[in-house]
Design an enzyme around this catalytic site. Structure first.
Site, PDB file in Angstrom:
ATOM      1  N   SER A  27       0.846  -1.191   0.000  1.00  0.00           N
ATOM      2  CA  SER A  27       0.000   0.000   0.000  1.00  0.00           C
ATOM      3  C   SER A  27       0.881   1.240   0.000  1.00  0.00           C
ATOM      4  CB  SER A  27      -0.922   0.006   1.217  1.00  0.00           C
ATOM      5  OG  SER A  27      -0.162   0.114   2.416  1.00  0.00           O
ATOM      6  N   LYS A  28       0.230   2.403   0.016  1.00  0.00           N
ATOM      7  CA  LYS A  28       0.966   3.664  -0.031  1.00  0.00           C
ATOM      8  C   LYS A  28       1.908   3.826   1.151  1.00  0.00           C
ATOM      9  CE  LYS A  28      -2.465   6.230  -2.700  1.00  0.00           C
ATOM     10  NZ  LYS A  28      -3.404   7.373  -2.704  1.00  0.00           N
ATOM     11  N   ARG A  29       1.552   3.246   2.287  1.00  0.00           N
ATOM     12  CA  ARG A  29       2.416   3.435   3.450  1.00  0.00           C
ATOM     13  C   ARG A  29       3.747   2.693   3.310  1.00  0.00           C
ATOM     14  NH1 ARG A  29       2.220  -0.798   7.010  1.00  0.00           N
ATOM     15  NH2 ARG A  29       0.627  -2.382   6.655  1.00  0.00           N
ATOM     16  N   GLY A  87       5.546   3.102   0.693  1.00  0.00           N
ATOM     17  CA  GLY A  87       6.338   3.927  -0.218  1.00  0.00           C
ATOM     18  C   GLY A  87       5.631   4.085  -1.548  1.00  0.00           C
TER      19      GLY A  87
END
Length: 464
Positions: A245-247, A249
């Site tokens: 996911s975006k967390r 990177g």
């Protein structure tokens, strides 16, 4: 193959092309190319509220950057609404679909009552026509949804290309909505009509779609359509084992272009996330196409490994010609406001420094000293530009002002200066690197200096 291989990728333009979809696109592209078939790009843009033109443009740009060329498309679902409505009317006429007038409040109450009885929440079929059944009165002024008349008995079974045989009972499926009150079709219905019309033979997609597959198969059978073969690949996990996911990177493909990765490296690395060919870790596109026959797709999730991607990218950079690298590095300089594209030595600079770099950003960082002024660290100046070395540096500067400007002559001048001042190579080489390059470590100092304009070197040695 008994039919022509036709695969597709169908991203939704509610966001940019992310790594999971890019991998699915790659698998579908490679499978089609292996079998001499067709690869189709389809934009699933019926979510009007969330779809954007910017996302569409980014998806197409990402496909182009990865060089996943498609034979047809892009097709846009919003341009096919008349076709979907035609099929809905056909199904209503044939009895494989029906109108449902349940209000949202009725559906909520239905589900609450089912949960209270310990049952799985599902549509109870109250508007489903059956022989001898009396339907409720049609509410005045209410626009209905259209539901698919799912079989009540039996199973849906398919031999998944990745997971093997999968069977789901029709009793687990309710009558899904295929058309909303405003006349817009729903995802599962559009997918079916698109795959049918476009004669898709193989559908490779993430295994979060497994639950959609029996519904889509039943609609295809109701339409008398030939079924594609399905393959559901596991998700890509982040380093912590959770879904990428975006967390974790950057997850947008184009962020990796901006980060200095080469498309061949991304293709190589993405292909190995969920597929293998023996122990081969590094391969080019032609090898991937030759090997990708649909077998050896992993059943277990793959884990994203940034270090592994950097290793692959470093290999690709090292094996890319300097003529190809130079304009790519120039693009990174342009993004920094540095005009380096016309530099006649840019190819030679790439040749000298590329073995040290995992990304084009790192390569641009190294080469920046040739195009902008450097600021040596005070601690480096204090350690390496000492009183013991300064006389030799001044003498060397005078020599460099007179000689032919090439690597061999520069090397000879350095050696002669060392001999006349009783110094060793590291003493003067480190000082030269700090003053001219702004850093302590570089490739061979004679090769590094030879690619600078003579005037730049003399200026940076001024005042030692």
């Amino acid at each position: 193959m008994t039919r022509r291989v036709r695969t597709r990728i169908a991203p939704s333009p509610t966001g940019f092309l992310h790594l999971g979809t890019a991998r699915t696109a790659l698998f579908s592209w490679a499978f089609a190319r292996h079998h001499g078939g067709d690869f189709i790009l389809r934009i699933e843009d019926t979510d009007v509220a969330r779809s954007t033109q910017e996302a569409v443009d980014q998806i197409i740009a990402a496909m182009k950057w990865l060089r996943l060329d498609y034979d047809e498309g892009p097709y846009y679902q919003m341009q096919r609404l008349d076709r979907y409505r035609q099929v809905v009317e056909q199904m209503l006429a044939e009895g494989s679909a029906y109108h449902c007038y349940c209000t949202p409040e009725e559906l909520d109450a239905m589900r609450e009552a089912q949960r209270a009885r310990g049952e799985k929440p599902r549509y109870d079929g109250r508007w489903r026509p059956e022989p001898g059944k009396t339907l409720p009165a049609v509410p005045d002024g209410m626009k209905p949804v259209v539901r698919f008349r799912n079989p009540l008995d039996g199973d849906v079974t398919w031999n998944d290309m990745v997971k093997g045989p999968i069977t789901i009972s029709n009793r687990e499926l309710d009558d899904l909505i295929i058309c909303r009150p405003d006349g817009t079709p729903t995802y599962n219905f559009c997918v079916v009509v698109d795959d049918w019309d476009m004669q898709i033979s193989h559908v490779l997609r993430g295994d979060d779609h497994v639950n959609n597959t029996p519904r889509q198969i039943n609609i295809l059978r109701a339409l008398g359509a030939e079924l594609p073969q399905y393959g559901h690949v596991p998700m890509i996990l982040g380093p912590d084992g959770d879904k990428l996911s975006k967390r974790h990177g950057a997850v947008s493909v184009m962020q990796y272009q901006e980060g200095g990765y080469l498309p061949d490296a991304m293709v190589n690395y993405l292909a190995r996330l969920g597929w293998s060919h023996g122990d081969d870790e590094l391969f080019d596109r032609d090898q991937l196409i030759a090997w990708f026959d649909g077998a050896h797709l992993a059943r277990s999730p793959a884990q994203w490994d940034a270090a592994k991607l950097n290793w692959v990218n470093a290999h690709v950079i090292k094996n890319t010609s300097d003529a190809e690298l130079a304009p790519l590095v120039a693009q990174h300089f342009a993004a920094r406001g540095i005009a380096a594209a016309a530099a006649p030595t840019l190819e030679a600079l790439c040749a000298l420094f590329k073995d040290r770099c995992a990304t084009l950003v790192e390569l641009a960082d190294w080469l920046g000293m040739y195009f902008v002024e450097v600021s040596p660290r005070e601690e480096d100046l204090a350690q390496h530009v000492t009183d013991a070395v300064r006389p030799a540096l001044r003498a060397l500067r005078d020599r460099l002002a007179e000689i032919d400007w090439d690597k061999g002559t520069i090397a000879s001048s350095i050696k002669e200066t060392l001999a006349s001042h009783g110094l060793k190579m590291p003493q003067i080489a480190h000082a030269l690197r700090v003053l001219v390059c702004g850093r302590v470590q570089t490739p061979s100092i004679d090769a590094v200096l030879a690619l600078f304009p003579r005037e730049t070197v003399l200026r940076r040695l001024q005042g030692v």
